[in-house]
Design a protein around this motif. Sequence first.
Motif, PDB file in Angstrom:
ATOM      1  N   CYS A  37       0.849  -1.058  -0.178  1.00 48.94           N
ATOM      2  CA  CYS A  37      -0.210   0.260   0.210  1.00 48.94           C
ATOM      3  C   CYS A  37       0.944   1.216   0.001  1.00 48.94           C
ATOM      4  O   CYS A  37       0.437   2.314  -0.395  1.00 48.94           O
ATOM      5  N   ASN A  38       1.684   1.151   0.886  1.00 48.17           N
ATOM      6  CA  ASN A  38       2.869   2.393   1.349  1.00 48.17           C
ATOM      7  C   ASN A  38       3.840   2.580  -0.754  1.00 48.17           C
ATOM      8  O   ASN A  38       3.349   3.980  -1.071  1.00 48.17           O
ATOM      9  N   ALA A  39       3.658   1.548  -0.972  1.00 50.73           N
ATOM     10  CA  ALA A  39       4.488   1.961  -3.010  1.00 50.73           C
ATOM     11  C   ALA A  39       4.097   1.815  -3.387  1.00 50.73           C
ATOM     12  O   ALA A  39       4.014   2.720  -4.348  1.00 50.73           O
ATOM     13  N   ALA A  40       2.056   1.591  -3.663  1.00 58.07           N
ATOM     14  CA  ALA A  40       1.075   2.041  -4.750  1.00 58.07           C
ATOM     15  C   ALA A  40       0.941   3.957  -4.906  1.00 58.07           C
ATOM     16  O   ALA A  40       0.910   3.966  -5.500  1.00 58.07           O
ATOM     17  N   LEU A  41       0.677   3.793  -3.097  1.00 55.44           N
ATOM     18  CA  LEU A  41       0.075   5.510  -3.051  1.00 55.44           C
ATOM     19  C   LEU A  41       2.045   6.261  -3.608  1.00 55.44           C
ATOM     20  O   LEU A  41       1.502   7.083  -4.627  1.00 55.44           O
ATOM     21  N   GLY A  42       2.803   5.809  -3.262  1.00 52.13           N
ATOM     22  CA  GLY A  42       4.459   6.451  -3.877  1.00 52.13           C
ATOM     23  C   GLY A  42       4.359   6.229  -5.716  1.00 52.13           C
ATOM     24  O   GLY A  42       4.407   6.730  -6.324  1.00 52.13           O
ATOM     25  N   HIS A  43       3.790   4.931  -5.797  1.00 54.83           N
ATOM     26  CA  HIS A  43       3.687   4.835  -7.539  1.00 54.83           C
ATOM     27  C   HIS A  43       2.924   5.629  -8.040  1.00 54.83           C
ATOM     28  O   HIS A  43       2.650   6.327  -9.099  1.00 54.83           O
ATOM     29  N   LEU A  44       1.515   6.251  -7.584  1.00 57.12           N
ATOM     30  CA  LEU A  44       0.545   7.101  -7.608  1.00 57.12           C
ATOM     31  C   LEU A  44       0.546   8.319  -7.459  1.00 57.12           C
ATOM     32  O   LEU A  44      -0.217   9.278  -7.567  1.00 57.12           O
ATOM     33  N   LYS A  45       1.990   8.935  -7.035  1.00 57.39           N
ATOM     34  CA  LYS A  45       2.643  10.404  -6.673  1.00 57.39           C
ATOM     35  C   LYS A  45       1.788  11.322  -5.338  1.00 57.39           C
ATOM     36  O   LYS A  45       1.634  12.415  -5.629  1.00 57.39           O
ATOM     37  N   ASP A  46       0.988   9.999  -4.544  1.00 55.41           N
ATOM     38  CA  ASP A  46       0.182  10.968  -3.694  1.00 55.41           C
ATOM     39  C   ASP A  46      -0.784  11.495  -4.121  1.00 55.41           C
ATOM     40  O   ASP A  46      -1.645  12.467  -3.111  1.00 55.41           O
ATOM     41  N   ARG A  47      -1.608  11.684  -5.405  1.00 52.02           N
ATOM     42  CA  ARG A  47      -2.626  12.295  -6.233  1.00 52.02           C
ATOM     43  C   ARG A  47      -4.174  11.738  -5.488  1.00 52.02           C
ATOM     44  O   ARG A  47      -4.025  11.099  -6.726  1.00 52.02           O
ATOM     45  N   PRO A  48      -4.373  12.487  -4.946  1.00 54.46           N
ATOM     46  CA  PRO A  48      -5.952  11.533  -4.731  1.00 54.46           C
ATOM     47  C   PRO A  48      -6.705  11.943  -6.511  1.00 54.46           C
ATOM     48  O   PRO A  48      -7.436  10.689  -6.659  1.00 54.46           O
ATOM     49  N   ASP A  49      -6.647  12.421  -6.994  1.00 52.35           N
ATOM     50  CA  ASP A  49      -7.484  12.554  -8.701  1.00 52.35           C
ATOM     51  C   ASP A  49      -6.897  10.628  -9.284  1.00 52.35           C
ATOM     52  O   ASP A  49      -7.885  10.493  -9.492  1.00 52.35           O
ATOM     53  N   VAL A  50      -5.649  10.972  -8.688  1.00 53.40           N
ATOM     54  CA  VAL A  50      -5.442   9.462 -10.025  1.00 53.40           C
ATOM     55  C   VAL A  50      -5.625   8.885  -8.648  1.00 53.40           C
ATOM     56  O   VAL A  50      -6.419   7.501  -9.902  1.00 53.40           O
ATOM     57  N   ILE A  51      -5.447   7.698  -7.976  1.00 56.83           N
ATOM     58  CA  ILE A  51      -6.517   7.295  -6.875  1.00 56.83           C
ATOM     59  C   ILE A  51      -7.977   6.872  -7.157  1.00 56.83           C
ATOM     60  O   ILE A  51      -7.674   5.478  -7.127  1.00 56.83           O
ATOM     61  N   ARG A  52      -8.561   8.436  -7.104  1.00 53.84           N
ATOM     62  CA  ARG A  52      -9.878   7.886  -7.335  1.00 53.84           C
ATOM     63  C   ARG A  52     -10.554   6.926  -8.721  1.00 53.84           C
ATOM     64  O   ARG A  52     -10.705   6.254  -9.019  1.00 53.84           O
ATOM     65  N   ARG A  53      -9.277   7.359  -9.814  1.00 55.19           N
ATOM     66  CA  ARG A  53      -9.708   7.097 -11.308  1.00 55.19           C
ATOM     67  C   ARG A  53      -9.263   5.368 -11.246  1.00 55.19           C
ATOM     68  O   ARG A  53      -9.317   4.549 -11.511  1.00 55.19           O
ATOM     69  N   ALA A  54      -7.813   4.864 -10.019  1.00 57.93           N
ATOM     70  CA  ALA A  54      -7.674   3.963 -10.270  1.00 57.93           C
ATOM     71  C   ALA A  54      -8.042   2.804  -9.822  1.00 57.93           C
ATOM     72  O   ALA A  54      -8.892   2.059 -10.433  1.00 57.93           O
ATOM     73  N   ALA A  55      -9.253   3.511  -8.201  1.00 50.00           N
ATOM     74  CA  ALA A  55     -10.167   2.691  -7.590  1.00 50.00           C
ATOM     75  C   ALA A  55     -11.221   2.617  -8.660  1.00 50.00           C
ATOM     76  O   ALA A  55     -12.034   1.195  -9.081  1.00 50.00           O
ATOM     77  N   ALA A  56     -12.025   3.889  -9.549  1.00 40.94           N
ATOM     78  CA  ALA A  56     -12.790   3.678 -10.491  1.00 40.94           C
ATOM     79  C   ALA A  56     -12.505   2.613 -11.935  1.00 40.94           C
ATOM     80  O   ALA A  56     -13.219   1.807 -11.989  1.00 40.94           O
ATOM     81  N   TYR A  57     -11.375   2.109 -11.575  1.00 42.23           N
ATOM     82  CA  TYR A  57     -10.380   1.667 -12.595  1.00 42.23           C
ATOM     83  C   TYR A  57     -10.681   0.183 -11.878  1.00 42.23           C
ATOM     84  O   TYR A  57     -11.563  -0.914 -12.743  1.00 42.23           O
ATOM     85  N   VAL A  58     -10.311  -0.264 -11.180  1.00 48.06           N
ATOM     86  CA  VAL A  58     -10.386  -1.351 -10.287  1.00 48.06           C
ATOM     87  C   VAL A  58     -11.921  -1.702 -10.279  1.00 48.06           C
ATOM     88  O   VAL A  58     -12.337  -2.868 -10.674  1.00 48.06           O
ATOM     89  N   GLU A  59     -12.427  -0.857 -10.458  1.00 48.42           N
ATOM     90  CA  GLU A  59     -14.656  -1.021 -10.325  1.00 48.42           C
ATOM     91  C   GLU A  59     -15.336  -1.451 -10.743  1.00 48.42           C
ATOM     92  O   GLU A  59     -16.375  -2.155 -11.023  1.00 48.42           O
ATOM     93  N   GLY A  60     -14.382  -1.190 -12.161  1.00 51.15           N
ATOM     94  CA  GLY A  60     -14.647  -1.261 -13.576  1.00 51.15           C
ATOM     95  C   GLY A  60     -16.238  -0.212 -13.881  1.00 51.15           C
ATOM     96  O   GLY A  60     -16.338  -0.434 -15.217  1.00 51.15           O
ATOM     97  N   ASN A  61     -16.024   1.098 -13.253  1.00 51.19           N
ATOM     98  CA  ASN A  61     -16.803   1.940 -13.654  1.00 51.19           C
ATOM     99  C   ASN A  61     -15.392   3.042 -14.763  1.00 51.19           C
ATOM    100  O   ASN A  61     -16.677   3.930 -15.107  1.00 51.19           O
ATOM    101  N   LEU A  62     -14.753   3.174 -14.264  1.00 52.92           N
ATOM    102  CA  LEU A  62     -13.788   4.213 -15.455  1.00 52.92           C
ATOM    103  C   LEU A  62     -13.936   4.257 -17.052  1.00 52.92           C
ATOM    104  O   LEU A  62     -14.487   5.415 -17.946  1.00 52.92           O
ATOM    105  N   TRP A  63     -14.029   3.243 -17.236  1.00 53.42           N
ATOM    106  CA  TRP A  63     -14.196   3.466 -19.040  1.00 53.42           C
ATOM    107  C   TRP A  63     -16.099   2.327 -19.109  1.00 53.42           C
ATOM    108  O   TRP A  63     -15.779   1.785 -20.539  1.00 53.42           O
TER     109      TRP A  63
END
Length: 77
Positions: A37-63
């Motif tokens: 989880c710590n590495a994931a936040l670092g890879h996503l640059k601590d950017r809440p907008d990117v983290i929210r899009r990643a969650a939407a993608y995993v949930e199948g909602n982004l596309w």
Amino acid sequence: MIVDQGGVRVICREGPAEHVDRDHRTGKVRGVLCFSCNAALGHLKDRPDVIRRAAAYVEGNLWNPTLVAQGVYRQPS
């Protein structure tokens, strides 16, 4: 801090908490996480907008386009 977190990691809710997470801009300690989880936040640059899009993608909602009129689709923003 680990006691305040109930002995579990803040994000994945598994235990035990083992890696101190800091805000990369301020250096302020935010919580205790697992390595992944710590590495994931670092890879996503601590950017809440990117983290929210990643969650939407995993949930199948982004596309998933929404039909707004016959033959007209809107992609989620």
